[in-house]
Design a protein around this motif. Structure first.
Motif, PDB file in Angstrom:
ATOM      1  N   PHE A  11       0.689  -1.405  -0.043  1.00 36.70           N
ATOM      2  CA  PHE A  11      -0.185  -0.062  -0.028  1.00 36.70           C
ATOM      3  C   PHE A  11       0.759   1.195   0.097  1.00 36.70           C
ATOM      4  CE2 PHE A  11      -2.723  -3.350   1.720  1.00 36.70           C
ATOM      5  CZ  PHE A  11      -3.897  -2.893   1.156  1.00 36.70           C
ATOM      6  N   GLY A  12       0.834   2.015  -1.173  1.00 44.61           N
ATOM      7  CA  GLY A  12       1.809   3.303  -1.139  1.00 44.61           C
ATOM      8  C   GLY A  12       1.131   4.389  -0.319  1.00 44.61           C
ATOM      9  N   TYR A  13       1.816   5.433  -0.208  1.00 45.86           N
ATOM     10  CA  TYR A  13       1.787   6.735   0.552  1.00 45.86           C
ATOM     11  C   TYR A  13       2.431   7.790   0.094  1.00 45.86           C
ATOM     12  CZ  TYR A  13       6.123   5.169   2.711  1.00 45.86           C
ATOM     13  OH  TYR A  13       7.448   4.603   2.803  1.00 45.86           O
ATOM     14  N   ALA A  14       3.197   7.629  -0.838  1.00 52.86           N
ATOM     15  CA  ALA A  14       4.123   8.900  -1.329  1.00 52.86           C
ATOM     16  C   ALA A  14       3.257   9.858  -1.896  1.00 52.86           C
ATOM     17  CB  ALA A  14       5.052   8.151  -2.085  1.00 52.86           C
ATOM     18  N   SER A  15       2.147   9.725  -2.561  1.00 57.63           N
ATOM     19  CA  SER A  15       1.394  10.588  -3.349  1.00 57.63           C
ATOM     20  C   SER A  15       1.409  12.228  -2.991  1.00 57.63           C
ATOM     21  CB  SER A  15       0.144  10.143  -4.013  1.00 57.63           C
ATOM     22  OG  SER A  15       0.090   8.899  -4.529  1.00 57.63           O
ATOM     23  N   PRO A  16       0.818  12.292  -1.654  1.00 56.64           N
ATOM     24  CA  PRO A  16       0.797  13.907  -1.105  1.00 56.64           C
ATOM     25  C   PRO A  16       2.131  14.609  -1.263  1.00 56.64           C
ATOM     26  CG  PRO A  16      -0.395  12.167   0.248  1.00 56.64           C
ATOM     27  CD  PRO A  16       0.679  11.588  -0.577  1.00 56.64           C
ATOM     28  N   GLN A  17       3.262  13.828  -1.050  1.00 57.07           N
ATOM     29  CA  GLN A  17       4.580  14.451  -1.153  1.00 57.07           C
ATOM     30  C   GLN A  17       5.128  14.773  -2.269  1.00 57.07           C
ATOM     31  OE1 GLN A  17       7.002  12.337   1.620  1.00 57.07           O
ATOM     32  NE2 GLN A  17       7.992  11.299  -0.373  1.00 57.07           N
ATOM     33  N   ALA A  18       4.732  14.150  -3.179  1.00 56.81           N
ATOM     34  CA  ALA A  18       5.443  14.138  -4.682  1.00 56.81           C
ATOM     35  C   ALA A  18       5.573  15.458  -5.108  1.00 56.81           C
ATOM     36  CB  ALA A  18       4.615  13.257  -5.689  1.00 56.81           C
ATOM     37  N   ALA A  19       4.525  16.296  -5.173  1.00 51.86           N
ATOM     38  CA  ALA A  19       4.658  17.654  -5.871  1.00 51.86           C
ATOM     39  C   ALA A  19       5.629  18.600  -5.050  1.00 51.86           C
ATOM     40  CB  ALA A  19       3.276  18.349  -5.810  1.00 51.86           C
TER      41      ALA A  19
ATOM     42  N   ALA B 210      12.724   6.648  -1.722  1.00 52.42           N
ATOM     43  CA  ALA B 210      12.528   5.596  -0.629  1.00 52.42           C
ATOM     44  C   ALA B 210      11.057   5.426  -0.418  1.00 52.42           C
ATOM     45  CB  ALA B 210      13.283   6.452   0.424  1.00 52.42           C
ATOM     46  N   ALA B 211      10.269   6.500  -0.349  1.00 51.84           N
ATOM     47  CA  ALA B 211       8.844   6.441   0.010  1.00 51.84           C
ATOM     48  C   ALA B 211       8.104   5.398  -1.202  1.00 51.84           C
ATOM     49  CB  ALA B 211       8.019   7.894   0.092  1.00 51.84           C
ATOM     50  N   VAL B 212       8.379   5.545  -2.224  1.00 52.75           N
ATOM     51  CA  VAL B 212       7.950   4.816  -3.425  1.00 52.75           C
ATOM     52  C   VAL B 212       8.378   3.288  -3.232  1.00 52.75           C
ATOM     53  CG1 VAL B 212       7.740   4.216  -5.958  1.00 52.75           C
ATOM     54  CG2 VAL B 212       7.556   6.658  -4.785  1.00 52.75           C
ATOM     55  N   THR B 213       9.685   3.014  -3.140  1.00 58.46           N
ATOM     56  CA  THR B 213      10.179   1.688  -2.972  1.00 58.46           C
ATOM     57  C   THR B 213       9.965   0.857  -1.707  1.00 58.46           C
ATOM     58  OG1 THR B 213      12.264   2.429  -2.541  1.00 58.46           O
ATOM     59  CG2 THR B 213      11.873   1.981  -4.691  1.00 58.46           C
TER      60      THR B 213
ATOM     61  N   ARG C 111       3.579  -3.842   8.153  1.00 56.90           N
ATOM     62  CA  ARG C 111       4.615  -3.137   8.126  1.00 56.90           C
ATOM     63  C   ARG C 111       4.700  -1.951   7.625  1.00 56.90           C
ATOM     64  NH1 ARG C 111      10.328  -5.641   5.175  1.00 56.90           N
ATOM     65  NH2 ARG C 111      11.648  -4.298   6.371  1.00 56.90           N
ATOM     66  N   LEU C 112       4.707  -0.946   8.635  1.00 60.52           N
ATOM     67  CA  LEU C 112       4.507   0.471   8.536  1.00 60.52           C
ATOM     68  C   LEU C 112       5.933   1.173   7.881  1.00 60.52           C
ATOM     69  CD1 LEU C 112       1.836   1.243  11.278  1.00 60.52           C
ATOM     70  CD2 LEU C 112       1.497   1.103   8.672  1.00 60.52           C
ATOM     71  N   ARG C 113       5.785   1.993   7.300  1.00 61.10           N
ATOM     72  CA  ARG C 113       7.135   2.799   6.839  1.00 61.10           C
ATOM     73  C   ARG C 113       6.828   4.010   6.430  1.00 61.10           C
ATOM     74  NH1 ARG C 113       8.091  -1.863   2.737  1.00 61.10           N
ATOM     75  NH2 ARG C 113      10.005  -2.710   3.276  1.00 61.10           N
ATOM     76  N   ALA C 114       7.806   4.824   6.736  1.00 59.79           N
ATOM     77  CA  ALA C 114       7.893   6.159   6.272  1.00 59.79           C
ATOM     78  C   ALA C 114       9.253   6.469   5.568  1.00 59.79           C
ATOM     79  CB  ALA C 114       7.825   7.094   7.467  1.00 59.79           C
ATOM     80  N   GLY C 115       9.396   6.197   4.245  1.00 60.52           N
ATOM     81  CA  GLY C 115      10.519   6.270   3.477  1.00 60.52           C
ATOM     82  C   GLY C 115      11.545   5.313   4.019  1.00 60.52           C
TER      83      GLY C 115
ATOM     84  N   GLU D 145       2.875   9.436  14.933  1.00 60.78           N
ATOM     85  CA  GLU D 145       2.358  10.013  13.707  1.00 60.78           C
ATOM     86  C   GLU D 145       3.417   9.803  12.408  1.00 60.78           C
ATOM     87  OE1 GLU D 145       0.969  14.077  14.247  1.00 60.78           O
ATOM     88  OE2 GLU D 145      -0.699  13.387  14.707  1.00 60.78           O
ATOM     89  N   LEU D 146       2.748   9.154  11.493  1.00 59.32           N
ATOM     90  CA  LEU D 146       3.736   8.943  10.083  1.00 59.32           C
ATOM     91  C   LEU D 146       3.037   9.839   9.020  1.00 59.32           C
ATOM     92  CD1 LEU D 146       4.593   5.240  10.466  1.00 59.32           C
ATOM     93  CD2 LEU D 146       5.914   7.125  11.324  1.00 59.32           C
ATOM     94  N   ALA D 147       2.995  10.895   9.257  1.00 62.38           N
ATOM     95  CA  ALA D 147       2.470  11.869   8.349  1.00 62.38           C
ATOM     96  C   ALA D 147       3.089  11.994   6.946  1.00 62.38           C
ATOM     97  CB  ALA D 147       2.145  13.352   8.865  1.00 62.38           C
ATOM     98  N   VAL D 148       2.267  12.257   5.821  1.00 59.28           N
ATOM     99  CA  VAL D 148       2.922  12.474   4.635  1.00 59.28           C
ATOM    100  C   VAL D 148       2.325  13.562   4.194  1.00 59.28           C
ATOM    101  CG1 VAL D 148       3.130  11.433   2.225  1.00 59.28           C
ATOM    102  CG2 VAL D 148       3.394   9.874   4.303  1.00 59.28           C
ATOM    103  N   GLY D 149       2.824  14.540   3.897  1.00 60.28           N
ATOM    104  CA  GLY D 149       2.285  16.048   3.422  1.00 60.28           C
ATOM    105  C   GLY D 149       1.266  16.581   4.523  1.00 60.28           C
ATOM    106  N   SER D 150       1.870  16.434   5.648  1.00 54.40           N
ATOM    107  CA  SER D 150       1.291  16.806   7.029  1.00 54.40           C
ATOM    108  C   SER D 150       0.008  16.271   7.051  1.00 54.40           C
ATOM    109  CB  SER D 150       1.152  18.352   6.805  1.00 54.40           C
ATOM    110  OG  SER D 150       2.444  18.996   6.713  1.00 54.40           O
ATOM    111  N   GLN D 151      -0.273  14.955   6.586  1.00 53.26           N
ATOM    112  CA  GLN D 151      -1.479  14.445   6.727  1.00 53.26           C
ATOM    113  C   GLN D 151      -1.479  13.027   7.341  1.00 53.26           C
ATOM    114  OE1 GLN D 151      -3.919  15.132   3.321  1.00 53.26           O
ATOM    115  NE2 GLN D 151      -3.281  13.284   2.503  1.00 53.26           N
ATOM    116  N   THR D 152      -2.381  12.435   7.746  1.00 50.39           N
ATOM    117  CA  THR D 152      -2.647  10.980   8.109  1.00 50.39           C
ATOM    118  C   THR D 152      -3.928  10.621   7.487  1.00 50.39           C
ATOM    119  OG1 THR D 152      -3.092  11.108  10.464  1.00 50.39           O
ATOM    120  CG2 THR D 152      -0.792  11.089   9.968  1.00 50.39           C
ATOM    121  N   SER D 153      -4.223   9.382   7.398  1.00 48.96           N
ATOM    122  CA  SER D 153      -5.659   9.220   7.022  1.00 48.96           C
ATOM    123  C   SER D 153      -6.245   7.823   7.593  1.00 48.96           C
ATOM    124  CB  SER D 153      -5.564   8.796   5.487  1.00 48.96           C
ATOM    125  OG  SER D 153      -4.411   7.934   4.953  1.00 48.96           O
ATOM    126  N   VAL D 154      -5.270   6.874   8.438  1.00 51.17           N
ATOM    127  CA  VAL D 154      -5.699   5.747   9.106  1.00 51.17           C
ATOM    128  C   VAL D 154      -5.113   5.865  10.329  1.00 51.17           C
ATOM    129  CG1 VAL D 154      -5.568   3.238   9.268  1.00 51.17           C
ATOM    130  CG2 VAL D 154      -5.514   4.562   6.904  1.00 51.17           C
TER     131      VAL D 154
END
Length: 199
Positions: free
Chosen positions: A40-48, A95-98, A109-113, A147-156
């Motif tokens: 399950f990916g999580y990198a989209s909010p930080q890509a831009a 790192a976030a994508v892979t 297994r939870l990751r942050a990059g 908190e493993l926020a991406v783009g300053s947000q968490t969703s789960v």
């Protein structure tokens, strides 16, 4: 002194993982996802943001190269450092994508990059819900909450029956019993987790 050495080792290892991720990203590989795992990916909010920062770094590299062109040694050193900075910035996204979150029959297994890799056994799961939260919106985060926020947000938001140990990149290890994290397909991840722990 030993704490400083340990922190330096962790930082060096983190940088190595970021650089390796860049190579994996170019090769479109995610070797840490096993045959029984679901990614399950999580990198989209930080890509831009990451790509924008990389662009700014490239512009800065060109500008500095122009300013110091009459000093060849300085030019060469700064050029190498600037290129390395661009690679590291892109490596954060790599790192976030892979290194996605991975759900297996026994654990999540939870990751942050390359910075966080936390294994949560599914038998510790007390509750799981989709919950959009913005970092800092609820005041100071309690010690038992990770908190493993991406783009300053968490969703789960995931609550555990007993704590697991989180070892941060810097600072001491701590016990956490609530984990808030982001997943691009948050609803699907919540459904998959509920199905995995259902009797």
């Amino acid at each position: 002194m030993k704490q400083d050495e340990g922190a330096l080792r962790r930082l060096a290892a983190h940088e190595g993982r970021v650089l390796r991720s860049f190579g994996l990203w170019l090769g479109r590989r995610r070797p840490q996802v096993g045959p029984d795992g679901r990614a399950f990916g999580y990198a989209s909010p930080q890509a831009a943001t990451v790509y924008g920062l990389a662009f700014v770094c490239v512009v800065e590299t060109v500008g500095v190269s122009f300013l110091v062109r009459q000093w060849p040694v300085v030019h060469a050193v700064l050029f190498v450092l600037d290129l390395y900075t661009v690679v590291l910035v892109l490596g954060l996204q790599a790192a976030a994508v892979t290194r996605p979150h991975v759900l297996t029959p026994d654990a999540l297994r939870l990751r942050a990059g390359a910075r966080v890799d936390l294994l949560v056994p599914l038998d510790l799961l007390a509750s799981i819900r989709r919950e959009l939260r913005f970092q800092g919106a609820g005041g100071e985060t309690p010690d038992h909450v990770l908190e493993l926020a991406v783009g300053s947000q968490t969703s789960v938001t995931m609550e555990l029956t007993r704590p697991v140990t989180h070892v941060p990149l810097l600072g001491p290890a701590r016990e956490v019993s609530v984990v808030r994290f982001h997943a691009d397909e948050a609803g699907e991840l919540v459904r998959a987790l509920r199905a995995a722990v259902a009797p």
